[in-house]
Motif scaffolding. Structure first.
Motif, PDB file in Angstrom:
ATOM      1  N   TRP A  80       0.811  -1.217   0.000  1.00 42.76           N
ATOM      2  CA  TRP A  80       0.000   0.000   0.000  1.00 42.76           C
ATOM      3  C   TRP A  80       0.847   1.270   0.000  1.00 42.76           C
ATOM      4  N   ASN A  81       2.128   1.132   0.146  1.00 39.36           N
ATOM      5  CA  ASN A  81       3.026   2.288   0.205  1.00 39.36           C
ATOM      6  C   ASN A  81       2.614   3.248   1.317  1.00 39.36           C
ATOM      7  N   LEU A  82       2.254   2.692   2.463  1.00 36.84           N
ATOM      8  CA  LEU A  82       1.873   3.529   3.600  1.00 36.84           C
ATOM      9  C   LEU A  82       3.120   4.172   4.211  1.00 36.84           C
ATOM     10  N   PRO A  83       2.996   5.378   4.726  1.00 38.97           N
ATOM     11  CA  PRO A  83       4.151   6.045   5.336  1.00 38.97           C
ATOM     12  C   PRO A  83       4.635   5.258   6.551  1.00 38.97           C
ATOM     13  N   ARG A  84       5.969   5.171   6.697  1.00 41.52           N
ATOM     14  CA  ARG A  84       6.541   4.391   7.792  1.00 41.52           C
ATOM     15  C   ARG A  84       7.666   5.181   8.473  1.00 41.52           C
ATOM     16  N   PRO A  85       7.380   6.361   9.003  1.00 36.90           N
ATOM     17  CA  PRO A  85       8.435   7.145   9.653  1.00 36.90           C
ATOM     18  C   PRO A  85       8.958   6.430  10.891  1.00 36.90           C
ATOM     19  N   GLY A  86      10.282   6.315  10.992  1.00 34.15           N
ATOM     20  CA  GLY A  86      10.889   5.702  12.163  1.00 34.15           C
ATOM     21  C   GLY A  86      11.321   6.745  13.170  1.00 34.15           C
ATOM     22  N   ARG A  87      12.023   6.312  14.209  1.00 28.83           N
ATOM     23  CA  ARG A  87      12.485   7.231  15.243  1.00 28.83           C
ATOM     24  C   ARG A  87      13.579   8.157  14.726  1.00 28.83           C
ATOM     25  N   ASP A  88      14.224   7.774  13.618  1.00 28.24           N
ATOM     26  CA  ASP A  88      15.224   8.661  13.034  1.00 28.24           C
ATOM     27  C   ASP A  88      14.572   9.883  12.409  1.00 28.24           C
ATOM     28  N   VAL A  89      13.318   9.749  11.979  1.00 30.39           N
ATOM     29  CA  VAL A  89      12.564  10.854  11.384  1.00 30.39           C
ATOM     30  C   VAL A  89      11.733  11.582  12.433  1.00 30.39           C
ATOM     31  N   ASP A  90      11.096  10.825  13.286  1.00 25.15           N
ATOM     32  CA  ASP A  90      10.227  11.378  14.327  1.00 25.15           C
ATOM     33  C   ASP A  90      10.617  10.758  15.666  1.00 25.15           C
ATOM     34  N   PRO A  91      11.518  11.370  16.417  1.00 24.82           N
ATOM     35  CA  PRO A  91      12.013  10.780  17.671  1.00 24.82           C
ATOM     36  C   PRO A  91      10.928  10.533  18.714  1.00 24.82           C
ATOM     37  N   GLN A  92       9.815  11.274  18.644  1.00 19.29           N
ATOM     38  CA  GLN A  92       8.777  11.152  19.658  1.00 19.29           C
ATOM     39  C   GLN A  92       7.651  10.196  19.274  1.00 19.29           C
ATOM     40  N   GLY A  93       7.369  10.099  17.974  1.00 15.10           N
ATOM     41  CA  GLY A  93       6.223   9.284  17.572  1.00 15.10           C
ATOM     42  C   GLY A  93       6.488   8.344  16.427  1.00 15.10           C
ATOM     43  N   GLY A  94       7.760   8.217  16.001  1.00 17.38           N
ATOM     44  CA  GLY A  94       8.094   7.323  14.910  1.00 17.38           C
ATOM     45  C   GLY A  94       7.926   5.863  15.300  1.00 17.38           C
ATOM     46  N   LEU A  95       7.807   5.015  14.294  1.00 12.41           N
ATOM     47  CA  LEU A  95       7.559   3.593  14.502  1.00 12.41           C
ATOM     48  C   LEU A  95       8.802   2.895  15.042  1.00 12.41           C
ATOM     49  N   VAL A  96       8.605   2.066  16.086  1.00 11.36           N
ATOM     50  CA  VAL A  96       9.695   1.275  16.650  1.00 11.36           C
ATOM     51  C   VAL A  96       9.078   0.067  17.349  1.00 11.36           C
ATOM     52  N   PHE A  97       9.799  -1.048  17.342  1.00  5.91           N
ATOM     53  CA  PHE A  97       9.296  -2.284  17.940  1.00  5.91           C
ATOM     54  C   PHE A  97      10.213  -2.742  19.073  1.00  5.91           C
ATOM     55  N   ASP A  98       9.595  -3.151  20.179  1.00  2.82           N
ATOM     56  CA  ASP A  98      10.284  -3.817  21.287  1.00  2.82           C
ATOM     57  C   ASP A  98       9.623  -5.180  21.490  1.00  2.82           C
ATOM     58  N   PHE A  99      10.410  -6.239  21.398  1.00  2.00           N
ATOM     59  CA  PHE A  99       9.904  -7.582  21.658  1.00  2.00           C
ATOM     60  C   PHE A  99      10.435  -7.998  23.029  1.00  2.00           C
ATOM     61  N   LEU A 100       9.554  -8.011  24.007  1.00  2.00           N
ATOM     62  CA  LEU A 100       9.950  -8.005  25.404  1.00  2.00           C
ATOM     63  C   LEU A 100       9.865  -9.377  26.062  1.00  2.00           C
TER      64      LEU A 100
END
Length: 369
Positions: A122-142
């Motif tokens: 779908w080419n959905l936007p995927r901003p990471g923490r490098d682009v948006d430090p406060q709300g960018g996408l990031v995963f923690d597998f705990l």
């Protein structure tokens, strides 16, 4: 999910295949064109470059997680990234110094790549923490923690400001199934977790325009409603008696944010399964039961409306459920798609399609008829 073709011998290959069963070529998925590629070593000296078997001018490196058979995705030569389009968002991952941790990581990675396949299609936007430090996408597998008294404190699965946390222990079938039974859920999978939690992320990403947010609130309710109070009410009183007439699941009924995330996840379930059915040429045409005949003659990732998806999905899911029961298994899709749910799915369909092409050519989300 599509069927793919080995670029070296023409054999049909699947998304999770590592090696072509006919010619032995190594296989990898490239996010840059959303295709599986048969690749050959660039040289015989053990370098990390691989050459496309069908396009000798194209070269790749495998994701750094391929070293432990976590990932089979490719990175285009010349990229500064060492991780693929899916793995580069990961911050905390399971340990790999023991068989249990490695197995969990492999299962989690597989589900995550299925999620990212859809995001890429779908080419959905995927901003990471490098682009948006406060709300960018990031995963923690705990991992679960051990309390001073020796009891296990389960890690939490959830979403907050772009951070998706997933309890790594749910990669264990026995653990996940026991939770499903304990909570009275008809369905619980790793991929379902990913698709649900990413729904929270995309509500924040895509429902920013005032008109879109207003329509979302009219359909799902106001996401600003007190979350803790809503969960407490759901725990004490249970779902409303008529929940099946308005919601996709009991969990969706507990809060507007969960309603959106549940519908988002089911939209992904339906679209990707319909694409798989289309790839295999599956259709339903039962004798004397034309009301449950259907054929996926369209690209589900570009369906003009949710109703088009549902018209194909209901007959197919009925057939899939019947096949499951014939094997003594639970229904693969034990849910009811009421008219209000279809309206919610249609909003999500329009919302996603407004981002499913280059931004300069994107069409705005149109109001439902």
């Amino acid at each position: 999910m599509k069927l793919f073709t080995c670029g070296h011998c023409g054999q049909a290959v699947h998304f999770d295949n590592r090696v072509c069963v006919r010619c032995g070529s190594r296989l990898g998925f490239a996010a840059s064109d959303a295709k599986m590629h048969a690749v050959l070593p660039e040289d015989d000296k053990g370098g990390d470059l691989w050459q496309d078997a069908a396009d000798t001018g194209r070269r790749f490196r495998f994701c750094a997680n391929a070293a432990q058979d976590i990932c089979n995705w490719l990175v285009d030569d010349g990229s500064a990234e060492i991780y693929c389009e899916a793995c580069r968002y990961n911050r905390i991952v399971p340990v790999t110094d023991n068989p249990e941790g490695l197995d969990r990581w492999q299962r989690i990675g597989q589900a995550q790549r299925h999620l990212f396949y859809s995001l890429i299609r779908w080419n959905l936007p995927r901003p990471g923490r490098d682009v948006d430090p406060q709300g960018g996408l990031v995963f923690d597998f705990l991992a679960d923690q051990t309390a001073p008294d020796g009891s296990i404190v389960p890690a939490m699965t959830g979403h907050e400001d772009g951070l998706i946390s997933l309890r790594a222990a749910e990669a264990d079938d026995a653990t996940r199934e026991s939770i499903r039974v304990q909570m009275g859920e008809p369905y619980r999978t790793l991929l379902g977790h990913f698709r649900h939690e990413i729904g929270h992320f995309y509500f924040d990403q895509l429902c920013r325009d005032e008109a879109i947010l207003s329509e979302a609130r009219a359909l799902f309710g106001d996401e600003r409603e007190d979350y803790a109070a809503a969960l407490q009410r759901n725990y004490e009183q249970g779902p409303p008696p008529d929940w099946q007439l308005r919601f996709i699941s009991t969990y969706a009924s507990c809060h507007p944010a969960e309603d959106f995330a549940e519908c988002w996840a089911h939209y992904f379930h339906i679209v990707d399964t319909l694409e798989t059915a289309r790839a295999f040429g599956l259709s339903t045409d039962p004798w004397r039961h034309g009301d449950i005949a259907a054929e996926v003659s369209f690209d589900p990732y570009r369906a003009p409306s949710a109703q088009v998806l549902v018209d194909a999905w209901i007959p197919l899911s009925v057939a899939l459920n019947s096949l499951q029961r014939s094997m003594g298994q639970m229904d693969i899709y034990p849910f009811i798609l009421s008219l209000p749910v279809v309206e919610k799915l249609d909003f999500i369909n329009r919302l996603i399609l407004s981002y499913a092409q280059p931004q300069e050519n994107a069409a705005p989300v149109e109001a439902a008829a």
